[in-house]
Design a protein around this motif. Structure first.
Motif, PDB file in Angstrom:
ATOM      1  N   TYR A  86     -44.240  14.611 -77.896  1.00 27.23           N
ATOM      2  CA  TYR A  86     -45.156  15.472 -77.136  1.00 27.23           C
ATOM      3  C   TYR A  86     -45.240  15.011 -75.681  1.00 27.23           C
ATOM      4  O   TYR A  86     -45.235  15.830 -74.756  1.00 27.23           O
ATOM      5  CB  TYR A  86     -46.534  15.438 -77.781  1.00 27.23           C
ATOM      6  N   ASP A 106     -44.049  17.448 -72.626  1.00 26.06           N
ATOM      7  CA  ASP A 106     -44.990  17.866 -71.595  1.00 26.06           C
ATOM      8  C   ASP A 106     -44.552  17.357 -70.222  1.00 26.06           C
ATOM      9  O   ASP A 106     -44.726  18.041 -69.210  1.00 26.06           O
ATOM     10  CB  ASP A 106     -46.383  17.337 -71.933  1.00 26.06           C
ATOM     11  N   ARG A 111     -52.170  15.290 -65.523  1.00 26.37           N
ATOM     12  CA  ARG A 111     -52.339  16.320 -66.537  1.00 26.37           C
ATOM     13  C   ARG A 111     -51.563  15.980 -67.801  1.00 26.37           C
ATOM     14  O   ARG A 111     -52.058  16.163 -68.925  1.00 26.37           O
ATOM     15  CB  ARG A 111     -51.870  17.668 -65.993  1.00 26.37           C
ATOM     16  N   THR A 144     -53.316  15.510 -71.499  1.00 28.90           N
ATOM     17  CA  THR A 144     -52.965  16.352 -72.646  1.00 28.90           C
ATOM     18  C   THR A 144     -52.372  15.517 -73.774  1.00 28.90           C
ATOM     19  O   THR A 144     -52.626  15.798 -74.958  1.00 28.90           O
ATOM     20  CB  THR A 144     -51.973  17.446 -72.233  1.00 28.90           C
ATOM     21  N   SER A 145     -51.599  14.495 -73.440  1.00 33.20           N
ATOM     22  CA  SER A 145     -51.051  13.610 -74.471  1.00 33.20           C
ATOM     23  C   SER A 145     -52.165  12.827 -75.144  1.00 33.20           C
ATOM     24  O   SER A 145     -52.139  12.619 -76.369  1.00 33.20           O
ATOM     25  CB  SER A 145     -50.021  12.658 -73.854  1.00 33.20           C
ATOM     26  N   GLY A 174     -55.201  13.910 -75.491  1.00 43.07           N
ATOM     27  CA  GLY A 174     -55.865  14.885 -76.352  1.00 43.07           C
ATOM     28  C   GLY A 174     -55.131  15.085 -77.666  1.00 43.07           C
ATOM     29  O   GLY A 174     -55.754  15.215 -78.734  1.00 43.07           O
TER      30      GLY A 174
END
Length: 362
Positions: A32, A36, A326, A330-331, A333
């Protein structure tokens, strides 16, 4: 606190199991993280739209990369219509394979700097009066080919001397720039060009069409089309990564449930002396957090190492991983979702048992 300490103590007794589970969590997190980061790199290098300029190109083509060819008469028509600046450029891909493909731009030496922001990292820019076999190249291309000012770059089997290396935040960092006349001669195009760049807000507007299958688009819209082409690929990888994350959460839940079941008597005693159901959740959460944190650190180091070494390249277009704020958030999360999913299910299951049943000896 007693439940938390008990959770840490129990986890320390199974250090090998913790490392194996951390690795199981690290694999989807690293995937991930990398995915991303590459998406962020693609979006940063190929920004969408420049408000000050428009591009006149063959309709439906990626004129700022390849696929557009216009007659010199189109430029004359634009000037006659009242455009204050009509800048002809050639944009194409040269090379025989995807490995040696090169983005080439032919530029009018008198005024090319008006529509493209850059700064020189080494050497000098191309100037009016320069010889035809001179070139300036983007910093990313220079790094890839290991070139410096004074070196020679081969473009369509012709040698060009590099006079300067420029830096820019756009895809132009992968391009080689030569004079417009040199590009026309090299390609055998005569007086034809790929696109005309004109100011926005004058005679022509974005979305206008001209006779002969010619359209007016924002400068940078070819980048938007390129991003759209990559989206199905990224969506597929995102789905696969999400499935791996779900599998990691299920495995984490199974392991934590087993560890909690081994310590069910101790946990039941804590419950019987006044600790609430949240104590069991805390017991599992501290274990899941340690495993996920270890996996996250491993994933972060692995992703950054792979992102530094790896580069996606096709037909002269390259993408490098960008680990910005960002991407980090997000990682994080995604890691939190795995941790919460892996701890909440066994906590809910164990809290359904009666205290008497948990206290009963085997």
């Amino acid at each position: 606190m007693s439940a938390l300490r008990l959770g840490l103590r129990e986890l320390s007794k199974h250090s090998r199991l913790m490392l194996v589970m951390s690795l199981a969590v690290a694999i989807p997190l690293m995937c991930y993280f990398l995915l991303d980061a590459f998406k962020a790199g693609l979006q940063s290098r190929y920004p969408q739209g420049y408000g000050d300029y428009l591009v006149v190109q063959v309709s439906g083509s990626l004129g700022e990369f390849y696929g557009s060819r216009l007659l010199a008469s189109v430029g004359e028509d634009l000037r006659a219509a009242g455009a204050s600046l009509v800048l002809p450029e050639i944009h194409t891909i040269v090379g025989t394979t995807t490995e040696n493909a090169l983005l080439l731009r032919g530029i009018p030496l008198e005024n090319y700097a008006l529509v493209e922001e850059y700064h020189m990292a080494a050497g000098r820019p191309l100037m009016p009066g320069d010889a035809p076999r001179l070139a300036m190249i983007g910093a990313r291309l220079a790094e890839e080919l290991n070139l410096l000012p004074g070196d020679v770059i081969s473009i369509r089997a012709r040698d060009f001397q590099v006079v300067g290396i420029f830096e820019t935040d756009t895809y132009a960092g992968n391009e080689a720039w030569i004079s417009l006349e040199a590009a026309q001669t090299l390609l055998g195009w005569g007086t034809d060009v790929s696109v005309y760049v004109i100011p926005n807000g004058e005679t022509f507007q974005e979305g206008d069409t001209l006779p002969g299958g010619i359209s007016v688009v924002r400068k940078g819209d070819s980048s938007a089309a390129l991003l759209a082409e990559w989206q199905p690929f990224f969506r597929l990888l995102t789905t696969i990564t999400a499935a791996l994350g779900l599998a990691a959460a299920v495995a984490l839940a199974s392991i934590l449930w087993r560890l909690a079941w081994i310590q069910r008597r101790e946990l039941a005693i804590l419950r019987s002396i006044g600790f609430g159901k949240g104590s069991l959740a805390g017991y599992l959460f501290v274990q899941g957090s340690v495993i996920t944190l270890t996996g996250s650190l491993t994933a972060s180091l692995g992703a950054q190492a792979l992102g530094t070494l790896a580069e996606i390249k096709t037909a002269g277009i390259s993408i490098q991983a960008l680990f910005d704020q960002r991407v980090m958030l997000t990682s994080l999360g995604f890691a939190v979702l795995i941790c919460v999913g892996g701890t909440s299910i066994p906590a809910w299951w164990l809290n359904r048992f009666n205290l008497t049943a948990l206290l009963r000896s085997e």
